[in-house]
Design a protein around this motif. Structure first.
Motif, PDB file in Angstrom:
ATOM      1  N   PHE A 130      57.291  45.081  37.755  1.00  0.00           N
ATOM      2  CA  PHE A 130      57.399  43.325  37.293  1.00  0.00           C
ATOM      3  C   PHE A 130      55.330  43.159  37.774  1.00  0.00           C
ATOM      4  O   PHE A 130      54.435  42.681  36.452  1.00  0.00           O
ATOM      5  CB  PHE A 130      57.519  42.623  37.859  1.00  0.00           C
ATOM      6  N   LEU A 131      54.752  43.555  38.961  1.00  0.00           N
ATOM      7  CA  LEU A 131      53.566  43.744  38.658  1.00  0.00           C
ATOM      8  C   LEU A 131      52.315  44.533  38.022  1.00  0.00           C
ATOM      9  O   LEU A 131      52.182  44.045  37.341  1.00  0.00           O
ATOM     10  CB  LEU A 131      52.654  43.462  40.234  1.00  0.00           C
ATOM     11  N   ASN A 132      52.632  45.543  37.420  1.00  0.00           N
ATOM     12  CA  ASN A 132      52.229  46.183  37.007  1.00  0.00           C
ATOM     13  C   ASN A 132      52.373  46.063  35.349  1.00  0.00           C
ATOM     14  O   ASN A 132      51.969  45.694  34.791  1.00  0.00           O
ATOM     15  CB  ASN A 132      53.380  47.676  37.522  1.00  0.00           C
ATOM     16  N   THR A 133      53.242  45.886  35.376  1.00  0.00           N
ATOM     17  CA  THR A 133      53.933  45.595  33.398  1.00  0.00           C
ATOM     18  C   THR A 133      53.392  44.008  32.881  1.00  0.00           C
ATOM     19  O   THR A 133      52.947  44.301  32.006  1.00  0.00           O
ATOM     20  CB  THR A 133      55.273  45.551  33.600  1.00  0.00           C
ATOM     21  N   TYR A 134      53.627  43.190  33.972  1.00  0.00           N
ATOM     22  CA  TYR A 134      53.218  41.626  33.462  1.00  0.00           C
ATOM     23  C   TYR A 134      52.463  41.177  34.016  1.00  0.00           C
ATOM     24  O   TYR A 134      51.518  39.911  34.460  1.00  0.00           O
ATOM     25  CB  TYR A 134      54.484  40.538  33.342  1.00  0.00           C
ATOM     26  N   GLY A 135      51.879  41.756  35.346  1.00  0.00           N
ATOM     27  CA  GLY A 135      50.713  41.582  36.414  1.00  0.00           C
ATOM     28  C   GLY A 135      49.062  41.007  35.599  1.00  0.00           C
ATOM     29  O   GLY A 135      48.933  41.843  34.681  1.00  0.00           O
ATOM     30  N   GLY A 159      39.849  43.290  38.411  1.00  0.00           N
ATOM     31  CA  GLY A 159      39.395  44.160  39.192  1.00  0.00           C
ATOM     32  C   GLY A 159      39.442  45.361  39.195  1.00  0.00           C
ATOM     33  O   GLY A 159      40.788  45.405  38.269  1.00  0.00           O
ATOM     34  N   ASN A 160      40.136  45.837  40.678  1.00  0.00           N
ATOM     35  CA  ASN A 160      40.996  46.830  40.470  1.00  0.00           C
ATOM     36  C   ASN A 160      42.554  46.701  40.607  1.00  0.00           C
ATOM     37  O   ASN A 160      43.253  47.905  41.406  1.00  0.00           O
ATOM     38  CB  ASN A 160      40.407  48.174  42.141  1.00  0.00           C
ATOM     39  N   SER A 161      42.407  45.126  40.983  1.00  0.00           N
ATOM     40  CA  SER A 161      44.065  44.969  41.170  1.00  0.00           C
ATOM     41  C   SER A 161      44.746  44.415  40.488  1.00  0.00           C
ATOM     42  O   SER A 161      44.211  43.371  39.255  1.00  0.00           O
ATOM     43  CB  SER A 161      43.778  43.619  42.927  1.00  0.00           C
ATOM     44  N   LEU A 162      46.142  43.334  40.701  1.00  0.00           N
ATOM     45  CA  LEU A 162      46.771  43.337  40.443  1.00  0.00           C
ATOM     46  C   LEU A 162      47.483  41.816  40.470  1.00  0.00           C
ATOM     47  O   LEU A 162      48.483  42.391  42.005  1.00  0.00           O
ATOM     48  CB  LEU A 162      48.362  43.934  38.830  1.00  0.00           C
ATOM     49  N   ARG A 163      47.831  40.940  39.768  1.00  0.00           N
ATOM     50  CA  ARG A 163      48.005  39.386  40.326  1.00  0.00           C
ATOM     51  C   ARG A 163      48.859  39.046  39.060  1.00  0.00           C
ATOM     52  O   ARG A 163      49.101  38.847  38.488  1.00  0.00           O
ATOM     53  CB  ARG A 163      46.708  38.310  40.849  1.00  0.00           C
ATOM     54  N   THR A 164      50.001  37.854  40.424  1.00  0.00           N
ATOM     55  CA  THR A 164      50.554  36.365  39.103  1.00  0.00           C
ATOM     56  C   THR A 164      49.428  35.850  39.322  1.00  0.00           C
ATOM     57  O   THR A 164      48.232  36.268  39.464  1.00  0.00           O
ATOM     58  CB  THR A 164      51.264  36.332  40.162  1.00  0.00           C
ATOM     59  N   LYS A 165      49.377  34.767  38.232  1.00  0.00           N
ATOM     60  CA  LYS A 165      48.852  33.376  37.694  1.00  0.00           C
ATOM     61  C   LYS A 165      48.730  32.965  39.446  1.00  0.00           C
ATOM     62  O   LYS A 165      49.355  32.491  39.541  1.00  0.00           O
ATOM     63  CB  LYS A 165      49.333  33.197  35.802  1.00  0.00           C
ATOM     64  N   GLU A 166      47.783  32.603  38.464  1.00  0.00           N
ATOM     65  CA  GLU A 166      46.929  31.712  39.895  1.00  0.00           C
ATOM     66  C   GLU A 166      47.886  29.951  39.856  1.00  0.00           C
ATOM     67  O   GLU A 166      47.696  29.756  38.815  1.00  0.00           O
ATOM     68  CB  GLU A 166      45.745  31.617  40.062  1.00  0.00           C
ATOM     69  N   ILE A 167      48.297  29.857  41.175  1.00  0.00           N
ATOM     70  CA  ILE A 167      49.017  28.402  40.846  1.00  0.00           C
ATOM     71  C   ILE A 167      47.844  26.752  40.934  1.00  0.00           C
ATOM     72  O   ILE A 167      46.706  27.134  41.006  1.00  0.00           O
ATOM     73  CB  ILE A 167      50.018  27.991  41.907  1.00  0.00           C
TER      74      ILE A 167
END
Length: 366
Positions: free
Chosen positions: A155-160, A164-172
């Motif tokens: 899910f992170l790779n698809t929708y994150g 930079g070089n990393s993936l994350r969710t939307k900031e709260i």
């Protein structure tokens, strides 16, 4: 046994475990060419202010993790899946809170509820497999750990969001970020607001386990399923409920860090708390006060070890050896102490019976 004897018995095992861990760790350091004196001078030195803050924050998460494992252990269930349960619950909470469906603190409450529900549902799978198909919860929870890690990664790779070089969710949203309490200078960091979850969970665990009929049924089932069935307890239902409660607590593990500092799920996520919690639960004998001691000890060792790579050539991974030896030693020590206490009690009963028999024989002779 006297009160003093019980206290000494309770303290003896942890003391033996700590001494054994120190000796074995020192031998390992010597074998690797390091200096045990240098190692222990750093580990046992007074922490800096920022380290005190980190210890408190880490203790809260380790305590919640150990509490989640302890619920299963008290039912004689080995919930090895705490790691996967808090990973997938944390990701789900991050998605929901990031969407800002509700305003302000209501959004925080929604995130906590989602985390508990997802963690509970994920653990419940293992409980259902146990009672319907006889699948060992050890096997199922280990497999569910791998599935949870894979799902979150997908899910992170698809929708994150790429940062930079990393993936994350939307900031709260900022209105849902909890600033915490700053006991020292601002640069030393803040104690996260939701550390209070550990206190609430610990009190609730103790009350439910020792003051309610559900807690009695849970303890009775853990001690003897046959006796529990004979007393009218529905063991299958208790297994599922215990696993779901364990998963619900597991869902809260990373919430203090999420709302207090991370604000997204990604590179800031702290892995390994689930497995650490299992070790701390064993160290604390599945009791809140014992777990608190173990959580503080593990957090202290982890934070103090960060200085090792900066000031010495000793790897901070040596601390993991110390932690592992403490757990193994305390389990062995508790068993040795328990057997000695049982033998002492049997001898006491034997002496009383012999005394009563002698008195009876004298009366008959007279």
């Amino acid at each position: 046994m006297t009160f003093l004897g019980r206290v000494l018995g309770a303290l003896l095992a942890p003391l033996v475990a700590v001494v054994a861990a120190m000796l074995i760790t020192s031998v390992v350091i010597l074998a690797s060419g390091g200096s045990p004196g240098e190692f222990w001078s750093i580990i046992l030195s007074a922490p800096a202010d920022r380290v005190y803050v980190n210890i408190i924050n880490q203790t809260s998460m380790i305590f919640l993790s150990a509490l989640a494992a302890a619920i299963g252990f008290r039912m004689n269930l080995f919930n090895i899946g705490v790691e996967g349960q808090y990973q997938i619950a944390s990701y789900a909470a991050a998605i929901v809170v990031g969407a800002a469906i509700l305003p302000g603190f209501l959004n925080v409450l929604l995130g906590l509820v989602v985390a508990m529900l997802v963690g509970s549902a994920w653990a419940g799978i293992a409980g259902i497999l146990r009672v319907t198909r006889g699948v060992s919860e050890v096997i199922s929870t280990i497999m569910l750990n791998a599935i949870a890690l894979t799902l979150v990664g997908y899910f992170l790779n698809t929708y994150g969001i790429r940062a930079g070089n990393s993936l994350r969710t939307k900031e709260i949203p900022e209105s849902s970020q909890l600033a915490g309490w700053t006991p020292f200078l601002d640069r030393d960091g803040a104690i996260w607001t939701l550390c209070i979850l550990a206190v609430i969970a610990g009190v609730a665990f103790s009350f439910v386990l020792n003051r309610t009929s559900f807690g009695f049924d849970l303890r009775a089932t853990g001690m003897s399923e046959t006796a529990a069935v004979a007393s009218g307890v529905k063991v299958s239902r208790m297994v599922v409920i215990a696993m779901m409660l364990s998963g619900a607590i597991a869902g809260l593990i990373w919430m203090p860090a999420f709302f207090g500092a991370a604000h997204t799920y990604g590179s800031t996520f702290q892995y390994g708390l689930g497995f650490m919690g299992i070790a701390v639960a064993l160290l604390g004998r599945n009791r809140p006060l014992g777990i608190l001691f173990g959580a503080v000890l593990f957090a202290f060792l982890n934070e103090q070890s960060n200085r090792l790579t900066l000031e010495t050539d000793i790897s901070q991974n040596v601390v993991q050896i110390t932690q592992g030896v403490i757990v193994l030693a305390v389990v062995v020590a508790y068993e040795v102490v328990r057997r000695r206490q049982v033998a002492a009690e049997q001898n006491r009963v034997k002496r009383e019976l012999d005394k009563a028999r002698a008195t009876t024989d004298e009366a008959v002779s007279a």
